[in-house]
Design an enzyme around this catalytic site. Structure first.
Site, PDB file in Angstrom:
ATOM      1  N   GLU A   1       2.241  -6.100   0.949  1.00 31.26           N
ATOM      2  CA  GLU A   1       0.954  -6.261   0.280  1.00 31.26           C
ATOM      3  C   GLU A   1       0.540  -7.743   0.231  1.00 31.26           C
ATOM      4  O   GLU A   1       1.390  -8.630   0.409  1.00 31.26           O
ATOM      5  CB  GLU A   1       1.068  -5.716  -1.154  1.00 31.26           C
ATOM      6  CG  GLU A   1       1.443  -4.240  -1.232  1.00 31.26           C
ATOM      7  CD  GLU A   1       0.292  -3.305  -0.882  1.00 31.26           C
ATOM      8  OE1 GLU A   1      -0.717  -3.726  -0.276  1.00 31.26           O
ATOM      9  OE2 GLU A   1       0.404  -2.115  -1.213  1.00 31.26           O
TER      10      GLU A   1
ATOM     11  N   ASN B   1      -6.851  -4.002   2.624  1.00 30.48           N
ATOM     12  CA  ASN B   1      -6.498  -5.318   2.060  1.00 30.48           C
ATOM     13  C   ASN B   1      -5.631  -6.147   3.012  1.00 30.48           C
ATOM     14  O   ASN B   1      -5.117  -7.187   2.630  1.00 30.48           O
ATOM     15  CB  ASN B   1      -5.752  -5.127   0.729  1.00 30.48           C
ATOM     16  CG  ASN B   1      -4.492  -4.295   0.896  1.00 30.48           C
ATOM     17  OD1 ASN B   1      -4.148  -3.893   2.011  1.00 30.48           O
ATOM     18  ND2 ASN B   1      -3.795  -4.031  -0.198  1.00 30.48           N
TER      19      ASN B   1
ATOM     20  N   ASP C   1       7.741   2.753   6.042  1.00 26.82           N
ATOM     21  CA  ASP C   1       7.638   2.567   4.587  1.00 26.82           C
ATOM     22  C   ASP C   1       7.601   3.902   3.861  1.00 26.82           C
ATOM     23  O   ASP C   1       7.567   4.963   4.488  1.00 26.82           O
ATOM     24  CB  ASP C   1       6.389   1.729   4.256  1.00 26.82           C
ATOM     25  CG  ASP C   1       5.105   2.318   4.822  1.00 26.82           C
ATOM     26  OD1 ASP C   1       5.147   3.389   5.447  1.00 26.82           O
ATOM     27  OD2 ASP C   1       4.044   1.700   4.640  1.00 26.82           O
TER      28      ASP C   1
ATOM     29  N   HIS D   1      -2.772  -5.121   4.342  1.00 26.80           N
ATOM     30  CA  HIS D   1      -1.325  -4.854   4.304  1.00 26.80           C
ATOM     31  C   HIS D   1      -0.861  -4.220   5.616  1.00 26.80           C
ATOM     32  O   HIS D   1      -1.622  -3.579   6.329  1.00 26.80           O
ATOM     33  CB  HIS D   1      -0.922  -4.016   3.075  1.00 26.80           C
ATOM     34  CG  HIS D   1      -1.244  -2.564   3.132  1.00 26.80           C
ATOM     35  ND1 HIS D   1      -1.130  -1.735   2.041  1.00 26.80           N
ATOM     36  CD2 HIS D   1      -1.667  -1.765   4.147  1.00 26.80           C
ATOM     37  CE1 HIS D   1      -1.454  -0.508   2.387  1.00 26.80           C
ATOM     38  NE2 HIS D   1      -1.792  -0.502   3.654  1.00 26.80           N
TER      39      HIS D   1
HETATM   40  P1  PGA Z   1      -4.560   4.640   7.527  1.00 32.31           P
HETATM   41  O1  PGA Z   1      -3.661   3.663   6.685  1.00 32.31           O
HETATM   42  O2  PGA Z   1      -3.995   4.694   8.890  1.00 32.31           O
HETATM   43  O3  PGA Z   1      -4.445   5.961   6.801  1.00 32.31           O
HETATM   44  O4  PGA Z   1      -5.948   4.074   7.497  1.00 32.31           O
HETATM   45  C1  PGA Z   1      -3.418   2.385   7.156  1.00 32.31           C
HETATM   46  C2  PGA Z   1      -2.563   1.617   6.193  1.00 32.31           C
HETATM   47  O5  PGA Z   1      -2.865   1.575   4.994  1.00 32.31           O
HETATM   48  O6  PGA Z   1      -1.594   1.007   6.641  1.00 32.31           O
END
Ligand code: PGA
Length: 249
Positions: A143, A136, A67, A138
């Site tokens: 999302e 959340n 992404d 995602h």
């Molecule tokens: P992080 O992000 O590995 O920095 O905790 C995870 C995400 O939001 O997919």
């Protein structure tokens, strides 16, 4: 869906890196989709290091970036492209045709989605996806509320993602949209590993595993993937019932 619990982030990272290497050893022309963020940092570093030590041939392997923040250029250290370039693509010395990422500063983001989808289908699908999880639920920028049927798409970011996302940037950066590989790609991937570490992820991990599968919590899709694996450190697993804990490695 399988769950594996490791004693700490280092052990989790080591196991993730080993799985990436094994995938390539079994299938040198594998397609591997990688998330960026804090969780995949050590797994990616260990993968690069072990690849070198074990002299694994990656000349036929393809890497995909999961992404990107819309409007954030690759030179920005908070971008996913910057992370992947620095942690994986450059250290591996990949050729340009060995990796595909979204150009999120393109004027034609729909075309960026089409190019990613075409890259995936031209390689006959994704062999291994390594994804993180947001607070959340995602996965990538899929999302809460997103359709499980989406391929690559542009999406308005959830408020939690906008707020938490500032941690990647050295100065306040306005991010409102994301471009992401979709959950239909995830469902079609041959293997998906969701990795999470730290106590702050414990609550969403519990929901991911225990709640009914719902688009409101995109990570619950892991429950219905044919070859889905959730790999956790002990802190991220700390709210799971005892019966999961016998799997601790
Ligand atoms: P992080 O992000 O590995 O920095 O905790 C995870 C995400 O939001 O997919």
């Amino acid at each position: 869906m399988q769950i594996r619990i490791y004693k700490n982030y280092e052990a989790l990272s080591e196991a993730t890196a080993n799985t990436m290497l094994q995938t390539i050893q079994l299938k040198p022309n594998a397609v591997i989709c990688l998330a960026s963020g804090h969780t995949p940092l050590l797994p990616c570093k260990l993968f690069v290091q072990k690849r070198k030590e074990q002299n694994v041939d990656i000349s036929q392997t393809t890497f995909l970036g999961l992404d990107e923040w819309v409007g954030v250029p690759p030179e920005n250290e908070g971008s996913c492209h910057f992370f992947l370039n620095n942690t994986v693509f450059n250290p591996l010395g990949l050729n340009k045709n060995q990796f595909h990422v979204f150009d999120s500063i393109s004027k034609n983001l729909e075309h960026e989605c089409e190019k990613m989808d075409a890259a995936i289908s031209s390689k006959a699908g994704i062999d291994l996806m390594i994804v993180g999880i947001g607070l959340n639920g995602h996965i990538g920028f899929n999302e809460p509320g997103v359709s499980f049927k989406n391929y690559s798409h542009v999406i308005k970011l959830d408020e939690i993602t906008v707020t938490v996302g500032q941690k990647y940037f050295s100065s306040q950066t306005k991010v409102l949209k994301g471009i992401t590989i979709g959950l239909q790609h995830l469902m079609e991937a041959k293997k998906v590993i969701l990795i999470a570490n730290g106590e702050k992820k414990a609550a969403i991990i519990k929901k991911t595993i225990e709640e009914k599968v719902t688009e409101k919590i995109p990570s619950t899709i892991m429950q219905i993937h044919k070859n889905g694996l959730i790999m956790l450190d002990a802190d991220a697993a700390s709210l799971l019932p005892q019966n999961y804990l016998h799997e601790t490695e």
